[in-house]
Write an enzyme that holds these catalytic residues in place. Structure first.
Site, PDB file in Angstrom:
ATOM      1  N   HIS A  80      38.797  37.284  47.187  1.00  7.97           N
ATOM      2  CA  HIS A  80      39.204  38.665  47.425  1.00  7.97           C
ATOM      3  C   HIS A  80      38.110  39.442  48.150  1.00  7.97           C
ATOM      4  O   HIS A  80      36.928  39.096  48.091  1.00  7.97           O
ATOM      5  CB  HIS A  80      39.549  39.350  46.105  1.00  7.97           C
ATOM      6  CG  HIS A  80      40.843  38.882  45.518  1.00  7.97           C
ATOM      7  ND1 HIS A  80      41.360  39.399  44.358  1.00  7.97           N
ATOM      8  CD2 HIS A  80      41.735  37.942  45.937  1.00  7.97           C
ATOM      9  CE1 HIS A  80      42.509  38.805  44.086  1.00  7.97           C
ATOM     10  NE2 HIS A  80      42.754  37.917  45.027  1.00  7.97           N
ATOM     11  N   GLU A  82      36.712  42.306  47.589  1.00  7.59           N
ATOM     12  CA  GLU A  82      35.669  42.906  46.766  1.00  7.59           C
ATOM     13  C   GLU A  82      34.588  41.882  46.430  1.00  7.59           C
ATOM     14  O   GLU A  82      33.388  42.170  46.548  1.00  7.59           O
ATOM     15  CB  GLU A  82      36.260  43.462  45.454  1.00  7.59           C
ATOM     16  CG  GLU A  82      37.352  44.491  45.653  1.00  7.59           C
ATOM     17  CD  GLU A  82      38.767  43.908  45.668  1.00  7.59           C
ATOM     18  OE1 GLU A  82      39.673  44.595  45.168  1.00  7.59           O
ATOM     19  OE2 GLU A  82      38.964  42.783  46.172  1.00  7.59           O
ATOM     20  N   CYS A 106      41.776  43.742  41.362  1.00 14.06           N
ATOM     21  CA  CYS A 106      42.359  42.952  40.274  1.00 14.06           C
ATOM     22  C   CYS A 106      41.334  42.849  39.139  1.00 14.06           C
ATOM     23  O   CYS A 106      40.176  43.244  39.289  1.00 14.06           O
ATOM     24  CB  CYS A 106      42.744  41.561  40.774  1.00 14.06           C
ATOM     25  SG  CYS A 106      41.336  40.478  41.107  1.00 14.06           S
ATOM     26  N   CYS A 109      38.115  40.833  40.119  1.00 13.30           N
ATOM     27  CA  CYS A 109      37.195  41.602  40.959  1.00 13.30           C
ATOM     28  C   CYS A 109      36.568  42.745  40.167  1.00 13.30           C
ATOM     29  O   CYS A 109      35.404  43.087  40.386  1.00 13.30           O
ATOM     30  CB  CYS A 109      37.907  42.128  42.196  1.00 13.30           C
ATOM     31  SG  CYS A 109      38.299  40.806  43.374  1.00 13.30           S
TER      32      CYS A 109
END
Length: 162
Positions: A80, A82, A106, A109
């Protein structure tokens, strides 16, 4: 002496714009997400977007999201935005920094954001609001004292052209 121009973009517009520009590097056919980490003195420290890890050719891994066998879905392979932004930073510690991200983080993250010492998340969209992942993220952010706030679009259109 001439006067300075008054129509320049705000810090928030600038950093969220960088996050959106980063998201445009994603090869994910469904969701492109970008992140930008900013120091307390408004210096960009790192950026990231969702994609395959370095060394994993994105032509050799799946971009599906609904194959019955999870090994053939993107979720086991993509990193992801992040986490990419956190891992891309090579300058030391991120304590007290802000993260601008195009999609609310999420739960996985959120853990990385908390562990990195980032204290504020500014997000553009929360299309998964109410899902277990987002609920867990918010619970962890609240417990750890990480502020999160929805980015307020100014309505200004920013275009890049040659």
């Amino acid at each position: 002496m001439s006067e300075k121009r008054e129509d320049y973009i705000s810090w928030d517009e600038y950093f969220m714009g960088v996050a959106y520009l980063s998201s445009m590097r994603s090869k994910d056919p469904n969701t492109q997400v970008g992140a930008c980490i900013v120091s307390p003195k408004n210096k960009i420290l790192s950026m990231g977007y969702n994609g395959m890890p370095i060394g994993c050719n994105d032509d050799d891994f799946p971009w599906n999201r609904d194959h019955k066998d999870p090994v053939f879905n993107k979720y086991f392979y993509t990193t992801h935005s992040e986490l990419n932004a956190i891992l891309n930073y090579r300058g030391g510690n991120l304590e007290g920094c802000k993260m601008y991200v195009t999609l609310f983080p999420c739960n996985e993250c959120a853990k990385a954001i908390i562990q990195a010492g980032i204290t504020k998340v500014i997000y553009a969209d929360n299309k998964y609001d109410g899902t277990p992942s987002v609920i867990a993220s918010m619970k962890m952010f609240d417990a750890a004292g990480v502020e999160y706030e929805k980015y307020e679009f100014s309505g200004r259109k920013i275009e890049i052209g040659l």
